[in-house]
Motif scaffolding. Sequence first.
Motif, PDB file in Angstrom:
ATOM      1  N   ARG A 121       0.822  -1.150  -0.034  1.00 32.08           N
ATOM      2  CA  ARG A 121       0.022  -0.026  -0.076  1.00 32.08           C
ATOM      3  C   ARG A 121       1.048   1.381  -0.199  1.00 32.08           C
ATOM      4  NH1 ARG A 121      -5.241  -0.429   1.512  1.00 32.08           N
ATOM      5  NH2 ARG A 121      -5.176   1.443   2.500  1.00 32.08           N
ATOM      6  N   PRO A 122       0.338   2.271  -0.463  1.00 35.11           N
ATOM      7  CA  PRO A 122       1.235   3.486  -0.821  1.00 35.11           C
ATOM      8  C   PRO A 122       1.246   4.088   1.047  1.00 35.11           C
ATOM      9  CG  PRO A 122      -1.127   3.841  -1.367  1.00 35.11           C
ATOM     10  CD  PRO A 122      -0.830   2.496  -1.254  1.00 35.11           C
ATOM     11  N   ALA A 123       2.429   4.755   1.137  1.00 33.28           N
ATOM     12  CA  ALA A 123       2.634   5.287   2.527  1.00 33.28           C
ATOM     13  C   ALA A 123       3.648   6.400   2.449  1.00 33.28           C
ATOM     14  CB  ALA A 123       3.194   4.228   3.414  1.00 33.28           C
ATOM     15  N   GLY A 124       3.374   7.353   3.620  1.00 33.21           N
ATOM     16  CA  GLY A 124       4.316   8.585   3.654  1.00 33.21           C
ATOM     17  C   GLY A 124       5.525   8.058   4.337  1.00 33.21           C
ATOM     18  N   VAL A 125       6.783   8.382   3.983  1.00 34.31           N
ATOM     19  CA  VAL A 125       8.027   7.988   4.651  1.00 34.31           C
ATOM     20  C   VAL A 125       8.751   9.349   4.907  1.00 34.31           C
ATOM     21  CG1 VAL A 125      10.162   6.694   4.791  1.00 34.31           C
ATOM     22  CG2 VAL A 125       7.967   5.735   4.103  1.00 34.31           C
ATOM     23  N   PHE A 126       9.294   9.647   6.099  1.00 35.93           N
ATOM     24  CA  PHE A 126      10.254  10.510   6.517  1.00 35.93           C
ATOM     25  C   PHE A 126      11.644  10.572   5.994  1.00 35.93           C
ATOM     26  CE2 PHE A 126       6.957  11.723   9.648  1.00 35.93           C
ATOM     27  CZ  PHE A 126       6.804  13.206   9.450  1.00 35.93           C
ATOM     28  N   ARG A 127      12.079  11.468   5.368  1.00 36.91           N
ATOM     29  CA  ARG A 127      13.566  11.461   4.719  1.00 36.91           C
ATOM     30  C   ARG A 127      14.184  12.663   5.167  1.00 36.91           C
ATOM     31  NH1 ARG A 127      13.474   6.264   3.177  1.00 36.91           N
ATOM     32  NH2 ARG A 127      12.070   5.844   1.176  1.00 36.91           N
ATOM     33  N   GLY A 128      15.384  12.453   5.324  1.00 36.74           N
ATOM     34  CA  GLY A 128      16.409  13.470   5.601  1.00 36.74           C
ATOM     35  C   GLY A 128      17.838  13.053   5.263  1.00 36.74           C
ATOM     36  N   SER A 129      18.629  13.899   5.101  1.00 36.25           N
ATOM     37  CA  SER A 129      19.984  13.803   4.558  1.00 36.25           C
ATOM     38  C   SER A 129      20.937  13.550   5.757  1.00 36.25           C
ATOM     39  CB  SER A 129      20.572  14.724   3.978  1.00 36.25           C
ATOM     40  OG  SER A 129      20.514  15.872   4.649  1.00 36.25           O
ATOM     41  N   GLY A 130      21.793  12.685   5.744  1.00 37.63           N
ATOM     42  CA  GLY A 130      22.812  12.397   6.765  1.00 37.63           C
ATOM     43  C   GLY A 130      22.475  10.912   7.211  1.00 37.63           C
ATOM     44  N   THR A 131      23.126  10.718   8.248  1.00 33.11           N
ATOM     45  CA  THR A 131      23.210   9.313   8.972  1.00 33.11           C
ATOM     46  C   THR A 131      21.768   8.811   9.627  1.00 33.11           C
ATOM     47  OG1 THR A 131      24.010   9.910  11.173  1.00 33.11           O
ATOM     48  CG2 THR A 131      25.576   9.550   9.585  1.00 33.11           C
ATOM     49  N   ALA A 132      21.528   7.865   9.971  1.00 31.28           N
ATOM     50  CA  ALA A 132      20.492   7.385  10.869  1.00 31.28           C
ATOM     51  C   ALA A 132      20.197   8.179  12.089  1.00 31.28           C
ATOM     52  CB  ALA A 132      20.605   5.839  11.021  1.00 31.28           C
ATOM     53  N   ALA A 133      21.212   8.454  12.686  1.00 33.37           N
ATOM     54  CA  ALA A 133      21.113   9.328  13.958  1.00 33.37           C
ATOM     55  C   ALA A 133      20.689  10.794  13.508  1.00 33.37           C
ATOM     56  CB  ALA A 133      22.090   9.424  14.747  1.00 33.37           C
ATOM     57  N   GLU A 134      21.197  11.322  12.576  1.00 27.66           N
ATOM     58  CA  GLU A 134      20.821  12.620  12.128  1.00 27.66           C
ATOM     59  C   GLU A 134      19.399  12.645  11.461  1.00 27.66           C
ATOM     60  OE1 GLU A 134      24.965  14.363  10.605  1.00 27.66           O
ATOM     61  OE2 GLU A 134      23.840  12.910   9.106  1.00 27.66           O
ATOM     62  N   CYS A 135      18.962  11.383  10.832  1.00 28.95           N
ATOM     63  CA  CYS A 135      17.683  11.404  10.348  1.00 28.95           C
ATOM     64  C   CYS A 135      16.740  11.394  11.583  1.00 28.95           C
ATOM     65  CB  CYS A 135      17.505  10.145   9.489  1.00 28.95           C
ATOM     66  SG  CYS A 135      18.157  10.615   7.991  1.00 28.95           S
ATOM     67  N   ALA A 136      16.883  10.623  12.511  1.00 28.44           N
ATOM     68  CA  ALA A 136      16.100  10.611  13.707  1.00 28.44           C
ATOM     69  C   ALA A 136      15.961  11.723  14.310  1.00 28.44           C
ATOM     70  CB  ALA A 136      16.880   9.459  14.761  1.00 28.44           C
ATOM     71  N   LEU A 137      17.078  12.448  14.479  1.00 24.03           N
ATOM     72  CA  LEU A 137      16.908  13.775  15.173  1.00 24.03           C
ATOM     73  C   LEU A 137      16.118  14.712  14.454  1.00 24.03           C
ATOM     74  CD1 LEU A 137      18.046  15.902  17.250  1.00 24.03           C
ATOM     75  CD2 LEU A 137      19.778  16.526  15.463  1.00 24.03           C
ATOM     76  N   ARG A 138      15.977  14.841  13.229  1.00 19.22           N
ATOM     77  CA  ARG A 138      15.301  15.380  12.176  1.00 19.22           C
ATOM     78  C   ARG A 138      13.986  15.018  12.461  1.00 19.22           C
ATOM     79  NH1 ARG A 138      20.072  15.287   8.163  1.00 19.22           N
ATOM     80  NH2 ARG A 138      21.185  17.374   8.792  1.00 19.22           N
ATOM     81  N   LEU A 139      13.509  13.779  12.418  1.00 14.16           N
ATOM     82  CA  LEU A 139      12.090  13.317  12.383  1.00 14.16           C
ATOM     83  C   LEU A 139      11.542  13.762  13.682  1.00 14.16           C
ATOM     84  CD1 LEU A 139       9.749  11.509  11.752  1.00 14.16           C
ATOM     85  CD2 LEU A 139      10.926   9.579  12.626  1.00 14.16           C
ATOM     86  N   ILE A 140      12.264  13.713  14.913  1.00 13.69           N
ATOM     87  CA  ILE A 140      11.736  13.968  16.383  1.00 13.69           C
ATOM     88  C   ILE A 140      11.470  15.678  16.198  1.00 13.69           C
ATOM     89  CG2 ILE A 140      12.093  14.297  18.699  1.00 13.69           C
ATOM     90  CD1 ILE A 140      13.800  11.689  18.340  1.00 13.69           C
ATOM     91  N   ALA A 141      12.383  16.270  15.547  1.00 11.82           N
ATOM     92  CA  ALA A 141      12.015  17.684  15.551  1.00 11.82           C
ATOM     93  C   ALA A 141      10.817  18.178  14.670  1.00 11.82           C
ATOM     94  CB  ALA A 141      13.624  18.517  14.908  1.00 11.82           C
ATOM     95  N   HIS A 142      10.739  17.501  13.444  1.00  8.38           N
ATOM     96  CA  HIS A 142       9.686  17.741  12.554  1.00  8.38           C
ATOM     97  C   HIS A 142       8.359  17.290  13.251  1.00  8.38           C
ATOM     98  CE1 HIS A 142       7.969  17.584   8.307  1.00  8.38           C
ATOM     99  NE2 HIS A 142       6.972  16.913   8.900  1.00  8.38           N
TER     100      HIS A 142
END
Length: 208
Positions: free
Chosen positions: A128-149
């Motif tokens: 099924r279609p789904a929305g996935v968060f993306r962010g540049s950098g490492t997994a830890a950087e993406c985690a930080l950005r996702l929480i901030a978002h």
Amino acid sequence: MAEKVATGATLLWEPLPVELMNAVFVERGRVQEALDSDVAATAWLRAIAGRLGADAAIKVEQLDEDTVRPVAGDLRALRDALRRLAAEVTEDPRPPDTTPGLTRPEAIATLNASARAWTELVWPVDGRPAGVFRGSGTAAECALRLIAHQAVELFAGPDCARLRPCLAPNCALFFVKNHARREWCSPACGNRVRVARHYRRHQEAQQK
């Protein structure tokens, strides 16, 4: 149900920005820092990794100490910014326990600088279609950005009006009031309040 992280932080299954706010806690009457080292920051991120994966495809094995080390300071700064903004929006009467001099514009700037994530449509051939968060950098950087978002969405959305400080004795946590009768972050805090009230009534009765 509350869950303890190895560093002592309590996870209440609140929105992830609130879980990050709660990486400051009180133990034996003293404020404790749950992200005070690279090891502690790694343990905390790994503890919430399962909840990141659904939105950002981040796996717990990607969050090792070498990966988290470069963002540990940013994670603490984001945590302090979120606590500052939460304290203002909830009119929290408790004294600030981290960075008391942090201003609202500084906290907003820290949050916005970290919230560099976006949503992309992913549509597997057999799924099924789904929305996935993306962010540049490492997994830890993406985690930080996702929480901030998600924090931007929290403060700008309906849950902001339901955000509460837990005013039980010796508690520094926040929670989202998801039930009309909920007054505390956890049953343990509710029990402490009831014990304190009973003790106070007992003392007042003895003084009469």
